[in-house]
Design an enzyme around this catalytic site. Sequence first.
Site, PDB file in Angstrom:
ATOM      1  CD  GLU A 142      53.059  -4.002  35.690  1.00  0.00           C
ATOM      2  OE1 GLU A 142      52.070  -4.634  36.102  1.00  0.00           O
ATOM      3  OE2 GLU A 142      53.926  -4.487  34.959  1.00  0.00           O
ATOM      4  CD  GLU A 179      53.289  -7.179  40.134  1.00  0.00           C
ATOM      5  OE1 GLU A 179      54.064  -6.788  41.040  1.00  0.00           O
ATOM      6  OE2 GLU A 179      52.761  -6.421  39.318  1.00  0.00           O
TER       7      GLU A 179
HETATM    8  N1  COA Z   1      42.261  -8.825  41.963  1.00  0.00           N
HETATM    9  C1  COA Z   1      41.025  -9.209  42.272  1.00  0.00           C
HETATM   10  N2  COA Z   1      40.326  -8.771  43.342  1.00  0.00           N
HETATM   11  C2  COA Z   1      40.941  -7.883  44.130  1.00  0.00           C
HETATM   12  C3  COA Z   1      42.242  -7.435  43.900  1.00  0.00           C
HETATM   13  C4  COA Z   1      42.914  -7.939  42.750  1.00  0.00           C
HETATM   14  N3  COA Z   1      44.141  -7.537  42.404  1.00  0.00           N
HETATM   15  N4  COA Z   1      42.604  -6.583  44.875  1.00  0.00           N
HETATM   16  C5  COA Z   1      41.543  -6.489  45.700  1.00  0.00           C
HETATM   17  N5  COA Z   1      40.529  -7.275  45.248  1.00  0.00           N
HETATM   18  C6  COA Z   1      39.216  -7.456  45.845  1.00  0.00           C
HETATM   19  C7  COA Z   1      39.246  -8.336  47.080  1.00  0.00           C
HETATM   20  O1  COA Z   1      39.207  -9.697  46.715  1.00  0.00           O
HETATM   21  C8  COA Z   1      37.991  -7.882  47.778  1.00  0.00           C
HETATM   22  O2  COA Z   1      36.870  -8.456  47.136  1.00  0.00           O
HETATM   23  P1  COA Z   1      35.614  -8.953  48.029  1.00  0.00           P
HETATM   24  O3  COA Z   1      35.256  -7.784  48.914  1.00  0.00           O
HETATM   25  O4  COA Z   1      34.587  -9.303  47.025  1.00  0.00           O
HETATM   26  O5  COA Z   1      36.150 -10.115  48.820  1.00  0.00           O
HETATM   27  C9  COA Z   1      37.964  -6.386  47.493  1.00  0.00           C
HETATM   28  O6  COA Z   1      38.750  -6.186  46.308  1.00  0.00           O
HETATM   29  C10 COA Z   1      38.529  -5.516  48.605  1.00  0.00           C
HETATM   30  O7  COA Z   1      39.835  -5.970  48.862  1.00  0.00           O
HETATM   31  P2  COA Z   1      40.302  -6.454  50.321  1.00  0.00           P
HETATM   32  O8  COA Z   1      41.469  -7.365  50.119  1.00  0.00           O
HETATM   33  O9  COA Z   1      39.164  -6.971  51.102  1.00  0.00           O
HETATM   34  O10 COA Z   1      40.767  -5.059  50.927  1.00  0.00           O
HETATM   35  P3  COA Z   1      41.849  -4.856  52.061  1.00  0.00           P
HETATM   36  O11 COA Z   1      41.697  -3.454  52.522  1.00  0.00           O
HETATM   37  O12 COA Z   1      41.770  -5.912  53.086  1.00  0.00           O
HETATM   38  O13 COA Z   1      43.262  -5.039  51.317  1.00  0.00           O
HETATM   39  C11 COA Z   1      44.827  -4.779  49.499  1.00  0.00           C
HETATM   40  C12 COA Z   1      43.630  -4.178  50.267  1.00  0.00           C
HETATM   41  C13 COA Z   1      45.104  -3.859  48.305  1.00  0.00           C
HETATM   42  C14 COA Z   1      46.046  -4.816  50.393  1.00  0.00           C
HETATM   43  C15 COA Z   1      44.466  -6.217  49.041  1.00  0.00           C
HETATM   44  O14 COA Z   1      43.205  -6.167  48.387  1.00  0.00           O
HETATM   45  C16 COA Z   1      45.453  -6.813  48.084  1.00  0.00           C
HETATM   46  O15 COA Z   1      46.528  -7.226  48.514  1.00  0.00           O
HETATM   47  N6  COA Z   1      45.112  -6.898  46.776  1.00  0.00           N
HETATM   48  C17 COA Z   1      45.916  -7.555  45.806  1.00  0.00           C
HETATM   49  C18 COA Z   1      47.096  -6.704  45.399  1.00  0.00           C
HETATM   50  C19 COA Z   1      47.980  -7.438  44.409  1.00  0.00           C
HETATM   51  O16 COA Z   1      48.584  -8.446  44.732  1.00  0.00           O
HETATM   52  N7  COA Z   1      48.064  -6.900  43.176  1.00  0.00           N
HETATM   53  C20 COA Z   1      48.878  -7.471  42.147  1.00  0.00           C
HETATM   54  C21 COA Z   1      48.119  -8.396  41.318  1.00  0.00           C
HETATM   55  S1  COA Z   1      49.117  -9.107  40.032  1.00  0.00           S
END
Ligand code: COA
Length: 274
Positions: free
Chosen positions: A128, A148
Amino acid sequence: MSEVLIIEEIPCENGDGVIAKVTINRPDKLNSLNNEVRTKLKEMCDWADSNDSVRCVVIAGAGPNPPQEGKRAKPNAFVAGADITEFVGKGSEEIKEIFTDNAIEAIWDLSKPTISMVDGFALGGGCEVACACDIRIASTRAIFGTPEIKLGLIPGYGGTQRLVHLVGYGKAMEMMMTGNNYDAEEAYRLGIVNQIYSPDDLESKTMEMAQNIASKSMHTLRVAKVAIRAALDNGITKGVEFEAEVFAKLFDSEDQKIGVQAFIDRTNPEWKHR
Ligand code: COA
């Protein structure tokens, strides 16, 4: 603690003024948008809009920190969405306050040209932020998506509206109903991304585009932005009428005279409204 938003003022090659390079800096949390980032982004928008020297705004996400010993490296991210941890325990009233008159709307409302430079994940609120900018330049490792739905949510920073304009109704439905990820090539095909470069070239190519835009008349850029936006808000008939009105008004501006005369004289225009 490091700043969650870093602003660098990069001098314009063509005369005075600067390009504001704005980096969202929470790489350990994939630059997700927490309250502090949102507040700073809004402040940045006020600053950029009221500061005459800012001619273009480029928004990026900070690259990953070196991994801690024994831990895996975090991935590259533009912004991986809203900070999901801040959703816990919140009700509709509180959320409405956060999501109304928000930082992404402030980016959208900037009168200056905006470019997002996307290297890595641009998910949810990150997609966004990118869509709220005028132009998106991505690296080959960029990933876009609106996940989402997997959280029992829908985009809340204007994504349902802005994505439809970029990708069309059917693809917007697919993106938001599946929550699937789309790589840079697919995002380019869909019209989300304007250009793709290798990660090594991303910054120089984005800055090249920013410098190109920044070399134009600020007055004319503002009018162009308002006129193009009218296409989103008005039907074609009203939009064409509006365009005719602002187009004609440009003939009262000094920069129109300067631009046309420079073409005739085969010189470079020296814009009055830098
Ligand atoms: N909000 C808060 N923390 C987030 C985040 C978010 N949207 N996206 C990633 N993080 C954090 C993770 O909790 C992790 O924190 P930690 O290392 O302290 O545990 C860190 O960022 C790294 O992310 P991680 O999930 O371990 O990396 P990954 O390579 O395994 O996966 C993604 C990457 C992007 C696929 C995954 O982080 C993800 O799905 N994030 C959320 C995306 C999402 O749903 N966004 C919409 C929100 S409304």
